[in-house]
Design an enzyme around this catalytic site. Sequence first.
Site, PDB file in Angstrom:
ATOM      1  N   HIS A  98       0.800  -1.255   0.160  1.00  0.00           N
ATOM      2  CA  HIS A  98       0.019   0.043  -0.180  1.00  0.00           C
ATOM      3  C   HIS A  98       0.940   1.362   0.014  1.00  0.00           C
ATOM      4  CE1 HIS A  98      -3.844  -2.229   0.551  1.00  0.00           C
ATOM      5  NE2 HIS A  98      -3.228  -2.975   1.598  1.00  0.00           N
ATOM      6  N   HIS A 108      -0.319  -6.643  -5.231  1.00  0.00           N
ATOM      7  CA  HIS A 108      -0.404  -7.801  -4.730  1.00  0.00           C
ATOM      8  C   HIS A 108       0.013  -8.795  -5.429  1.00  0.00           C
ATOM      9  CE1 HIS A 108      -2.690 -11.589  -4.668  1.00  0.00           C
ATOM     10  NE2 HIS A 108      -2.521 -11.830  -3.364  1.00  0.00           N
ATOM     11  N   ASN A 110       1.212 -13.261  -4.798  1.00  0.00           N
ATOM     12  CA  ASN A 110       1.132 -14.576  -4.012  1.00  0.00           C
ATOM     13  C   ASN A 110       1.713 -15.837  -4.701  1.00  0.00           C
ATOM     14  OD1 ASN A 110      -0.692 -17.100  -3.539  1.00  0.00           O
ATOM     15  ND2 ASN A 110      -0.020 -15.947  -1.574  1.00  0.00           N
ATOM     16  N   ARG A 112       2.294 -19.921  -4.233  1.00  0.00           N
ATOM     17  CA  ARG A 112       2.123 -21.158  -3.160  1.00  0.00           C
ATOM     18  C   ARG A 112       2.121 -22.477  -3.558  1.00  0.00           C
ATOM     19  NH1 ARG A 112      -2.515 -18.325  -4.491  1.00  0.00           N
ATOM     20  NH2 ARG A 112      -4.082 -19.490  -5.315  1.00  0.00           N
ATOM     21  N   ARG A 262      -2.378 -17.662  11.459  1.00  0.00           N
ATOM     22  CA  ARG A 262      -2.217 -16.383  12.414  1.00  0.00           C
ATOM     23  C   ARG A 262      -2.714 -15.058  11.796  1.00  0.00           C
ATOM     24  NH1 ARG A 262       2.158 -12.440  12.977  1.00  0.00           N
ATOM     25  NH2 ARG A 262       2.629 -12.013  15.208  1.00  0.00           N
TER      26      ARG A 262
END
Length: 302
Positions: A98, A108, A110, A112, A262
């Site tokens: 941001h 953004h 990602n 995985r 978390r």
Amino acid sequence: MSQPEIQAVKTYLMELQDQICSGLEALDGETRFVEDAWTREEGGGGRSRVLTDGPVFEQAGVNFSHVFGQQLPPSATASRPELAGRGFQAMGVSLVIHPKNPYVPTSHANVRFFIAEKEGEAPIWWFGGGYDLTPYYGFEDDCQHWHQTAKAACAPFGADIYPRFKQWCDEYFYLKHRGEPRGIGGLFFDDFSEPDFETSFQFLQSVGDSYLQAYGPIVERRRDTDYGDRERDFQLYRRGRYVEFNLVYDRGTLFGLQSGGRTESILMSLPPLVKWRYNWQPDPGSPEARLYETFLRPRDWA
């Protein structure tokens, strides 16, 4: 089909987190990431890194996590019932940036890896990820650079990969309740294991390694642009769309919360400041209206 090399994936992802954090610190110029290592009671853990109140980045979070458990959460098995009852490992790097200046887009990314195992049966594994760009004030050359970099990352793996995953991104990062895209898209892929482990892992690395190449030049181009209260106010309003998507639709957020992840690390994707207004509309012909009319529409930017 070749067998997955879990340790090789983990090593790459941790190195990618290091690489991206170093690149973002260089772009910011002053502020450094603070690392918060954590463990998960059911198994695994990770390291969250957050940069706040920098001259360029108001908040930047880059997470690495490697978690495992005896049963996948509902968000992972809803479309793949064959995974029910399998133990799993999930690891990835996820980041949201941001910026402070409204002329610098939010971004953004990602990447995985999942593997689901059951005694006596072959493991089921796949890669997923991608990246997308969310401008507040659109610039065609920024959008072209972003998508051209994404296309180049996909090119060695087949001519169909970029248009396929570009379209998937346009469809995925779409706020159905608003009837608008989150931004100008990029790449999105999931359940990817084509044609074997080596090739699909190479593709994941190509996407991960291209993120800074896609985002860095845009930050450098826009970070010193003058802005005032009007631009800042619009930035905070548009950030509300980002919050809505992440809390209502985002698979990673849902998986993390449902799997007992978390919370602080999962919700670090949310912006530090945001506004909502009732039934707000941009003035016709304004730069704010141009975002909706020109940029928040699927286009062949590359």
